[in-house]
Design a protein around this motif. Structure first.
Motif, PDB file in Angstrom:
ATOM      1  N   SER A   1       0.831  -1.207   0.000  1.00 33.62           N
ATOM      2  CA  SER A   1       0.000   0.000   0.000  1.00 33.62           C
ATOM      3  C   SER A   1       0.864   1.255   0.000  1.00 33.62           C
ATOM      4  CB  SER A   1      -0.917   0.010   1.227  1.00 33.62           C
ATOM      5  OG  SER A   1      -1.811  -1.069   1.195  1.00 33.62           O
ATOM      6  N   ASN A   2       1.914   1.247   0.806  1.00 33.89           N
ATOM      7  CA  ASN A   2       2.800   2.413   0.853  1.00 33.89           C
ATOM      8  C   ASN A   2       3.551   2.600  -0.459  1.00 33.89           C
ATOM      9  OD1 ASN A   2       2.128   3.261   3.426  1.00 33.89           O
ATOM     10  ND2 ASN A   2       3.621   1.903   4.387  1.00 33.89           N
TER      11      ASN A   2
ATOM     12  N   ALA B   1       2.397   1.782  -3.389  1.00 33.46           N
ATOM     13  CA  ALA B   1       1.401   2.308  -4.323  1.00 33.46           C
ATOM     14  C   ALA B   1       1.160   3.793  -4.078  1.00 33.46           C
ATOM     15  CB  ALA B   1       0.094   1.529  -4.189  1.00 33.46           C
ATOM     16  N   ILE B   2       1.118   4.192  -2.814  1.00 28.99           N
ATOM     17  CA  ILE B   2       0.935   5.614  -2.491  1.00 28.99           C
ATOM     18  C   ILE B   2       2.126   6.427  -2.990  1.00 28.99           C
ATOM     19  CG2 ILE B   2       0.819   7.272  -0.585  1.00 28.99           C
ATOM     20  CD1 ILE B   2      -0.751   5.103   0.955  1.00 28.99           C
ATOM     21  N   ALA B   3       3.334   5.882  -2.828  1.00 33.10           N
ATOM     22  CA  ALA B   3       4.531   6.584  -3.279  1.00 33.10           C
ATOM     23  C   ALA B   3       4.547   6.730  -4.800  1.00 33.10           C
ATOM     24  CB  ALA B   3       5.777   5.847  -2.812  1.00 33.10           C
ATOM     25  N   ASN B   4       4.028   5.763  -5.508  1.00 36.51           N
ATOM     26  CA  ASN B   4       4.014   5.820  -6.966  1.00 36.51           C
ATOM     27  C   ASN B   4       2.940   6.756  -7.511  1.00 36.51           C
ATOM     28  OD1 ASN B   4       6.179   4.108  -7.298  1.00 36.51           O
ATOM     29  ND2 ASN B   4       4.892   2.276  -7.326  1.00 36.51           N
ATOM     30  N   VAL B   5       1.905   7.028  -6.733  1.00 36.94           N
ATOM     31  CA  VAL B   5       0.845   7.920  -7.185  1.00 36.94           C
ATOM     32  C   VAL B   5       1.336   9.362  -7.215  1.00 36.94           C
ATOM     33  CG1 VAL B   5      -1.411   8.869  -6.545  1.00 36.94           C
ATOM     34  CG2 VAL B   5      -1.040   6.428  -6.491  1.00 36.94           C
TER      35      VAL B   5
ATOM     36  N   GLN C   1       0.668  11.947  -5.244  1.00 36.14           N
ATOM     37  CA  GLN C   1      -0.102  12.763  -4.314  1.00 36.14           C
ATOM     38  C   GLN C   1      -0.794  11.834  -3.327  1.00 36.14           C
ATOM     39  OE1 GLN C   1      -2.984  14.866  -6.545  1.00 36.14           O
ATOM     40  NE2 GLN C   1      -4.054  13.046  -7.248  1.00 36.14           N
ATOM     41  N   GLN C   2      -1.074  12.349  -2.160  1.00 42.68           N
ATOM     42  CA  GLN C   2      -1.693  11.508  -1.154  1.00 42.68           C
ATOM     43  C   GLN C   2      -3.168  11.308  -1.475  1.00 42.68           C
ATOM     44  OE1 GLN C   2      -1.005  12.635   2.836  1.00 42.68           O
ATOM     45  NE2 GLN C   2      -2.343  11.067   3.676  1.00 42.68           N
ATOM     46  N   PRO C   3      -3.581  10.025  -1.612  1.00 37.96           N
ATOM     47  CA  PRO C   3      -4.998   9.757  -1.882  1.00 37.96           C
ATOM     48  C   PRO C   3      -5.837   9.996  -0.627  1.00 37.96           C
ATOM     49  CG  PRO C   3      -3.770   7.716  -1.744  1.00 37.96           C
ATOM     50  CD  PRO C   3      -2.779   8.824  -1.623  1.00 37.96           C
TER      51      PRO C   3
ATOM     52  N   TYR D   1      -8.552   9.320   2.444  1.00 41.35           N
ATOM     53  CA  TYR D   1      -8.596   8.201   3.386  1.00 41.35           C
ATOM     54  C   TYR D   1      -9.530   7.091   2.932  1.00 41.35           C
ATOM     55  CZ  TYR D   1      -8.765   5.574   7.680  1.00 41.35           C
ATOM     56  OH  TYR D   1      -8.676   4.564   8.587  1.00 41.35           O
TER      57      TYR D   1
ATOM     58  N   LEU E   1      -7.604   4.666   1.029  1.00 36.38           N
ATOM     59  CA  LEU E   1      -6.611   3.918   1.801  1.00 36.38           C
ATOM     60  C   LEU E   1      -7.238   2.926   2.782  1.00 36.38           C
ATOM     61  CD1 LEU E   1      -4.213   6.841   2.744  1.00 36.38           C
ATOM     62  CD2 LEU E   1      -3.950   5.199   0.891  1.00 36.38           C
TER      63      LEU E   1
END
Length: 113
Positions: free
Chosen positions: A58-59, A61-65, A67-69, A71, A74
């Motif tokens: 999950s982290n 995937a967040i780093a590859n996006v 911007q912070q998705p 909540y 997540l």
């Protein structure tokens, strides 16, 4: 992750089956104690490993996006990781209880006068 969940549930059911078969076996002592002891120690570790792997993915995937998705995006991943950890703990607790039952049965069979 779904496979790990299914394996933990199957292992818990297997522990109950092993304990019941061992208790109902009568005066003879049959196998199964090693399985219960392995599940007692390994169940929580497998659940924790699955949860850590899920959170790591999950982290990443967040780093590859970039911007912070939000909540609500997540939350399912975090819930799945928590559920994996809880399943591991449940498998361990079931194995501990079944192991206590089996050990008591062995003690009664061995220490019978």
């Amino acid at each position: 992750m779904k496979l790990i969940m299914v394996m933990l549930v199957a292992a818990s059911v297997g522990a109950i089956v092993v304990a019941v078969r061992k208790v109902l076996s009568g005066p003879r002592l049959t196998g199964g104690s090693a399985y219960l002891q392995a599940l007692r120690l390994g169940g929580p570790l497998i659940g924790l490993l699955g949860a850590a792997w899920n959170l790591m993915m999950s982290n990443l995937a967040i780093a590859n996006v970039g911007q912070q998705p939000p909540y609500h995006v997540l939350a399912p991943g975090v819930a799945e990781a928590a559920f994996l950890f809880v399943l591991g703990l449940i498998a361990g607790v079931i194995a501990v209880i079944c192991n206590w039952v089996v050990e008591a049965r062995i003690d009664r069979a061995v220490l019978r006068p």
